[in-house]
Enzyme design. Sequence first.
Site, PDB file in Angstrom:
ATOM      1  N   LYS A 115      38.906  50.614  30.321  1.00 57.37           N
ATOM      2  CA  LYS A 115      39.031  52.061  29.384  1.00 57.37           C
ATOM      3  C   LYS A 115      41.066  52.029  28.887  1.00 57.37           C
ATOM      4  CE  LYS A 115      35.407  53.946  30.075  1.00 57.37           C
ATOM      5  NZ  LYS A 115      34.355  54.729  28.818  1.00 57.37           N
TER       6      LYS A 115
ATOM      7  N   TYR B 198      36.386  46.989  34.709  1.00 56.08           N
ATOM      8  CA  TYR B 198      36.161  48.974  34.083  1.00 56.08           C
ATOM      9  C   TYR B 198      37.691  49.760  33.539  1.00 56.08           C
ATOM     10  CZ  TYR B 198      35.571  53.871  33.978  1.00 56.08           C
ATOM     11  OH  TYR B 198      35.060  55.089  33.670  1.00 56.08           O
TER      12      TYR B 198
END
Length: 244
Positions: free
Chosen positions: A154, A150
Amino acid sequence: MTRLNGKTAVITGGATGIGLAAATRFIEEGAFVFIFGRRQEALDTAVAELGPNARAVKGSVSNEADLDRLYAAVKAERGTLDIVFANAGVGSPLKLGEITAEHIDETFDVNVKGTIFTVQKALPLMGMGGSIILTGSSAGATGAPGFTAYSASKAAVRNLARTWAEDLKGTGIRVNVLSPGATATELAKEALGEEGQKAFAVMTPLQRMADPSEIGAVAAFLASSDSSFMTASEVAVDGGLAQI
């Protein structure tokens, strides 16, 4: 306020949480909004709440054919598109040593590949004055224990805006990143529980989680001409979490 009067917007992940809050704010400011998501029931509930200036299209950002249907619907009803809020995202924890290929593929298919094609397929409908908003995360700047895929995804989203600002030179289309911190969406409340929410709250200088409407307000700013000299930028709406 009518900063978005007459504008047409697409919001992926728009049926709940930050996406729904942004759709609500966009419509309050005069926009016509298409929300896009995977769950028909949630889409139907959201459109009923948002009113006559909202439409819903079911699909996944990781499926190019679904995105084609979304933009075909926008073209058929509105002709052109002014705002894309590429907000759909996924994330779940797996510590280093436990990470699987499937976990990486799922995260990057939605957060990176999905963001790329959400924007790329929108471009033929966009022109001068267009605004693209990408949802980043405080985790992209600071890292987050257990969130390897994750956090990396990002960080990649942050760089997409830098690269695309160069690619979009001369088009009049801006692209910026909106990076929330911990936000009290219904999903977050359910996942974290009361104690988890308190733990995230005390990590920020403001000592609380964000309300989704606070993120939606900044999305409206980035969508409007009030941010007309901003591109390739990241706006952190994280209560100071990644800033100190």
